[in-house]
Design a protein around this motif. Structure first.
Motif, PDB file in Angstrom:
ATOM      1  N   ALA A   1       0.844  -1.199   0.000  1.00 49.01           N
ATOM      2  CA  ALA A   1       0.000   0.000   0.000  1.00 49.01           C
ATOM      3  C   ALA A   1       0.875   1.243   0.000  1.00 49.01           C
ATOM      4  CB  ALA A   1      -0.926   0.010   1.212  1.00 49.01           C
ATOM      5  N   LEU A   2       0.424   2.235  -0.734  1.00 52.42           N
ATOM      6  CA  LEU A   2       1.116   3.526  -0.814  1.00 52.42           C
ATOM      7  C   LEU A   2       0.109   4.629  -0.557  1.00 52.42           C
ATOM      8  CD1 LEU A   2       3.690   5.167  -1.551  1.00 52.42           C
ATOM      9  CD2 LEU A   2       2.872   5.156  -3.917  1.00 52.42           C
ATOM     10  N   GLY A   3       0.463   5.610   0.278  1.00 52.19           N
ATOM     11  CA  GLY A   3      -0.480   6.665   0.623  1.00 52.19           C
ATOM     12  C   GLY A   3       0.143   8.043   0.655  1.00 52.19           C
ATOM     13  N   LEU A   4      -0.697   9.067   0.430  1.00 52.15           N
ATOM     14  CA  LEU A   4      -0.319  10.473   0.536  1.00 52.15           C
ATOM     15  C   LEU A   4      -1.261  11.144   1.521  1.00 52.15           C
ATOM     16  CD1 LEU A   4       0.073  11.318  -3.269  1.00 52.15           C
ATOM     17  CD2 LEU A   4       1.878  10.596  -1.687  1.00 52.15           C
ATOM     18  N   TYR A   5      -0.726  12.076   2.309  1.00 47.99           N
ATOM     19  CA  TYR A   5      -1.515  12.748   3.348  1.00 47.99           C
ATOM     20  C   TYR A   5      -1.113  14.214   3.385  1.00 47.99           C
ATOM     21  CZ  TYR A   5      -3.421  13.595   8.072  1.00 47.99           C
ATOM     22  OH  TYR A   5      -4.110  14.082   9.159  1.00 47.99           O
ATOM     23  N   TYR A   6      -2.082  15.105   3.224  1.00 49.61           N
ATOM     24  CA  TYR A   6      -1.827  16.548   3.232  1.00 49.61           C
ATOM     25  C   TYR A   6      -2.794  17.197   4.215  1.00 49.61           C
ATOM     26  CZ  TYR A   6      -1.463  21.381   1.615  1.00 49.61           C
ATOM     27  OH  TYR A   6      -1.281  22.740   1.547  1.00 49.61           O
ATOM     28  N   ARG A   7      -2.258  18.035   5.096  1.00 53.82           N
ATOM     29  CA  ARG A   7      -3.090  18.607   6.153  1.00 53.82           C
ATOM     30  C   ARG A   7      -2.774  20.088   6.351  1.00 53.82           C
ATOM     31  NH1 ARG A   7      -5.586  16.011  10.849  1.00 53.82           N
ATOM     32  NH2 ARG A   7      -6.157  17.604  12.373  1.00 53.82           N
ATOM     33  N   THR A   8      -3.834  20.909   6.482  1.00 46.99           N
ATOM     34  CA  THR A   8      -3.746  22.313   6.886  1.00 46.99           C
ATOM     35  C   THR A   8      -4.651  22.482   8.100  1.00 46.99           C
ATOM     36  OG1 THR A   8      -5.612  23.096   5.558  1.00 46.99           O
ATOM     37  CG2 THR A   8      -3.469  22.925   4.446  1.00 46.99           C
ATOM     38  N   PRO A   9      -4.673  23.649   8.733  1.00 43.48           N
ATOM     39  CA  PRO A   9      -5.571  23.827   9.882  1.00 43.48           C
ATOM     40  C   PRO A   9      -7.046  23.595   9.557  1.00 43.48           C
ATOM     41  CG  PRO A   9      -3.906  25.546   9.877  1.00 43.48           C
ATOM     42  CD  PRO A   9      -3.743  24.796   8.598  1.00 43.48           C
ATOM     43  N   LYS A  10      -7.433  23.673   8.292  1.00 42.49           N
ATOM     44  CA  LYS A  10      -8.843  23.500   7.932  1.00 42.49           C
ATOM     45  C   LYS A  10      -9.111  22.254   7.098  1.00 42.49           C
ATOM     46  CE  LYS A  10     -10.475  28.299   8.134  1.00 42.49           C
ATOM     47  NZ  LYS A  10     -11.235  29.354   7.402  1.00 42.49           N
ATOM     48  N   VAL A  11      -8.225  21.915   6.191  1.00 41.10           N
ATOM     49  CA  VAL A  11      -8.485  20.857   5.217  1.00 41.10           C
ATOM     50  C   VAL A  11      -7.447  19.746   5.343  1.00 41.10           C
ATOM     51  CG1 VAL A  11      -8.707  20.294   2.760  1.00 41.10           C
ATOM     52  CG2 VAL A  11      -9.541  22.493   3.617  1.00 41.10           C
ATOM     53  N   THR A  12      -7.931  18.497   5.275  1.00 45.24           N
ATOM     54  CA  THR A  12      -7.070  17.321   5.241  1.00 45.24           C
ATOM     55  C   THR A  12      -7.461  16.467   4.048  1.00 45.24           C
ATOM     56  OG1 THR A  12      -6.824  17.295   7.654  1.00 45.24           O
ATOM     57  CG2 THR A  12      -6.328  15.261   6.473  1.00 45.24           C
ATOM     58  N   LEU A  13      -6.446  16.028   3.275  1.00 42.25           N
ATOM     59  CA  LEU A  13      -6.664  15.162   2.119  1.00 42.25           C
ATOM     60  C   LEU A  13      -5.835  13.898   2.293  1.00 42.25           C
ATOM     61  CD1 LEU A  13      -6.330  17.807  -0.758  1.00 42.25           C
ATOM     62  CD2 LEU A  13      -8.451  16.971   0.272  1.00 42.25           C
ATOM     63  N   ALA A  14      -6.420  12.740   1.910  1.00 40.55           N
ATOM     64  CA  ALA A  14      -5.705  11.467   2.001  1.00 40.55           C
ATOM     65  C   ALA A  14      -6.014  10.636   0.767  1.00 40.55           C
ATOM     66  CB  ALA A  14      -6.112  10.709   3.262  1.00 40.55           C
ATOM     67  N   LEU A  15      -4.994   9.992   0.219  1.00 37.43           N
ATOM     68  CA  LEU A  15      -5.145   9.159  -0.969  1.00 37.43           C
ATOM     69  C   LEU A  15      -4.297   7.901  -0.797  1.00 37.43           C
ATOM     70  CD1 LEU A  15      -6.118   8.755  -3.942  1.00 37.43           C
ATOM     71  CD2 LEU A  15      -4.026   9.952  -4.644  1.00 37.43           C
ATOM     72  N   ASP A  16      -4.923   6.712  -1.036  1.00 40.74           N
ATOM     73  CA  ASP A  16      -4.233   5.432  -0.904  1.00 40.74           C
ATOM     74  C   ASP A  16      -4.419   4.587  -2.152  1.00 40.74           C
ATOM     75  OD1 ASP A  16      -3.599   6.158   1.654  1.00 40.74           O
ATOM     76  OD2 ASP A  16      -4.854   4.653   2.643  1.00 40.74           O
ATOM     77  N   TYR A  17      -3.411   3.769  -2.427  1.00 38.86           N
ATOM     78  CA  TYR A  17      -3.527   2.695  -3.420  1.00 38.86           C
ATOM     79  C   TYR A  17      -3.075   1.407  -2.744  1.00 38.86           C
ATOM     80  CZ  TYR A  17      -2.427  -0.445  -7.253  1.00 38.86           C
ATOM     81  OH  TYR A  17      -2.355  -1.545  -8.070  1.00 38.86           O
TER      82      TYR A  17
END
Length: 446
Positions: A287-303
Motif C-alpha cells: 500500500a502507498l499513501g499520501l496525506y496533506y493537512r492544513t488547519p482546515k483541510v485534510t486530504l488522504a489518498l491510498d492505493y
C-alpha cells in the motif's frame, strides 16, 4: 501512575475479548452470498475517522489520532499522552438477483463492534499501538435446485456464519526528524461454520437417493506481520505533507477443517468424517499513501494491491449451479477529505466539528466463471469534540456501497447485485497535559 493503571486495565479487558468473541463466533456479522467461499467478506480496516474518509490513511500521521493502517504512525505520539478508541457498526444488506425473468430480493440487518484500540508513547520518538478489529465475516443463506433425470430433482440449502478477528500490536520509531519506520505483529483467529442440506424429490423410487447434510468447520489461529514507513518532508504551522507505505507479509493460514457428511436416515449415518489442514492463504499486500493537512483541510489518498490469486493458486471452488469460483488479485483506490471550519471558534459550535467524506473503488477478491465483481463505497462522517479545544471526540460515520451489477445488463443475468448501508458510532479519548485533557489523572482537590 494513573495512566499505567488504566493501561493495565485495558490490557486485561483485551485479554478477555478473544474468549468473548469466540463465544459469539456463530453470530452473523455479514449477510452476503459473496461470503460463501474462503474467509468471507473483508471488513474495512481502521478507526471510524479513517473509514469515514473512504478508508484512506496509510500516510496519516497526527498525534491525536490512532492510525491502525501503518505502524510507523505510532511514533507520532506526544510525551505523557494516551489515546483510546472504540466503535460499533450497524449494517444493512440488500441483495437482488434476476434469473429466468424473475427478480428475487432479500434484506438483512447486523450489528457488531468494530474496533478497540489504544496508543501510547514508550519514549522520545517511539510509540506503541494496539488494535482489536474484525477482519472478515461470513453470513449467507442460499437455496438452489438441481434436476437429475435418474431420480427427479434435489433442493439445496447452503448457509454459513462466523468471523475472523485481527489483533495487531506494533511499535513505531522516528529514527530521525520526519522519517519513521514501524513493525506490527498480527494475530488472526476465529471460526467459520458452513453447512449444506440436500433434500431430494424422488419420482423414480430410486432407493439409493436420500437426504444429505454436510458441514465444514474452519478454525483459524495464525500470526502474520506488517511493516510500514512514513516520511514527512513538509511540516510547519501552515501545512503538513506525508508519504507512507506498508507491506503485509500475508502467508498460509492453514485453517483446521472438520468435514462431515451425514445421511438423512434415522441414525444420521456418517459417510464422511475427517479433519485436515485447509489450503487458504492471506495475500501479500503493498500500500502507498499520501496525506496533506492544513488547519482546515485534510486530504488522504491510498492505493492498495493484494495478490489473492497468486497466494491461493490452484484453490478453486465449484457450486451446484455450475459456477467456478477462484481468487483474483485486487487493486483498490481510496480517497478522503476532512474539513474543520474553525477549530478555535468560541461562539459557533458547528465550526469546531470535523466534516469528513470519501470514496473507495476496486474489485472483489473472487471471480465467478472468470468474471470480476466490481465494488465501490461512498462514505461520510462527523467528529464532535467533547468540549472546546478538545481532541477527544464522538464520531459518527455512514457508508453506502455496492458490489456486483446484476439486473438485466448483458452478461450479468444470475449475478447478485448487493447494496449495503452502514452506520457507525465511535469514541476517541485523548489524554495529555499539554491539551488540558486529564482523563486518567486523579484530582488532588475535591
Amino acid at each position: 501512575m494513573q495512566v499505567k493503571k488504566t493501561l493495565i486495565s485495558l490490557l486485561a479487558v483485551a485479554a478477555l475479548l478473544p474468549s468473548t468473541a469466540a463465544a459469539q463466533s456463530s453470530s452473523i456479522n455479514a449477510f452476503s452470498p459473496y461470503s460463501m467461499y474462503g474467509i468471507g467478506e473483508l471488513n474495512t480496516p481502521g478507526t471510524l475517522p479513517v473509514r469515514s474518509m473512504g478508508g484512506a490513511g496509510v500516510a496519516m500521521r497526527w498525534p491525536t489520532s490512532i492510525n491502525l493502517l501503518n505502524p510507523a504512525s505510532f511514533s507520532a505520539m506526544e510525551r505523557k499522552s494516551f489515546l483510546f478508541d472504540m466503535g460499533a457498526e450497524n449494517q444493512n444488506y440488500y441483495n437482488a438477483q434476476r434469473r429466468d425473468g424473475v427478480t428475487r430480493k432479500s434484506a438483512y440487518n447486523t450489528f457488531n463492534f468494530h474496533e478497540i484500540a489504544f496508543q501510547l508513547p514508550l519514549g522520545k520518538g517511539v510509540g506503541l499501538g494496539f488494535g482489536l478489529t474484525p477482519f472478515s465475516s461470513v453470513g449467507y443463506r442460499v437455496k438452489s435446485t438441481q434436476i437429475d433425470g435418474s431420480y427427479g430433482w434435489s433442493d439445496y440449502t447452503f448457509q454459513g456464519e462466523g468471523d475472523i478477528t485481527e489483533v495487531k500490536a506494533g511499535i513505531g520509531w522516528e529514527i530521525f526528524r520526519g522519517f519513521s519506520i514501524g513493525a506490527a505483529a498480527q494475530y488472526y483467529w476465529g471460526e467459520i461454520d458452513r453447512t449444506y442440506i440436500m433434500t431430494p424429490t424422488n419420482i423414480t423410487d430410486n432407493d439409493a437417493i436420500t437426504a444429505t447434510t454436510g458441514t465444514d468447520l474452519y478454525g483459524v489461529s495464525r500470526f502474520k506481520a506488517q511493516f510500514g514507513v512514513q516520511w514527512t518532508p513538509v511540516f510547519n504551522a501552515k501545512r503538513m505533507f506525508t508519504v507512507g507505505a506498508t507491506y503485509d507479509l500475508g502467508g498460509d493460514l492453514r485453517p483446521d477443517v472438520s468435514h462431515k457428511v451425514l445421511l438423512g436416515d434415522p441414525a444420521g449415518t456418517a459417510v464422511r468424517d475427517e479433519s485436515f489442514r485447509g489450503a487458504l492463504s492471506l495475500p501479500h499486500q503493498a500500500a502507498l499513501g499520501l496525506y496533506y493537512r492544513t488547519p482546515k483541510v485534510t486530504l488522504a489518498l491510498d492505493y492498495v494491491y493484494q495478490n489473492w490469486r497468486s497466494a491461493n493458486e490452484g484453490t478453486e471452488y465449484a457450486t451446484v449451479g455450475g459456477y467456478s469460483v477462484a481468487y483474483a488479485n485486487t487493486s483498490t483506490v481510496r480517497f478522503g477529505v476532512e474539513y474543520i471550519p474553525n477549530y478555535s471558534d468560541l461562539r459557533r459550535v458547528l465550526n469546531r466539528w470535523s466534516y469528513r467524506a470519501g470514496f473507495r473503488y476496486g474489485d472483489y477478491n473472487q471471480t465467478f466463471n472468470g468474471r470480476r465483481i466490481p465494488q465501490f463505497a461512498v462514505t461520510a462522517g462527523i467528529g464532535i469534540p467533547v468540549r472546546f479545544l478538545a481532541a477527544s471526540a464522538v464520531d459518527i460515520g455512514i457508508e453506502y456501497g455496492q458490489r456486483g451489477r446484476g439486473g438485466n445488463m448483458a452478461g450479468n443475468a444470475g449475478f447478485v447485485k448487493q447494496r449495503y448501508f452502514k452506520v457507525a458510532l465511535g469514541f476517541s479519548i485523548f489524554a495529555s497535559s499539554s491539551s488540558g485533557e486529564f482523563w486518567f489523572v486523579r484530582p488532588k482537590y475535591d
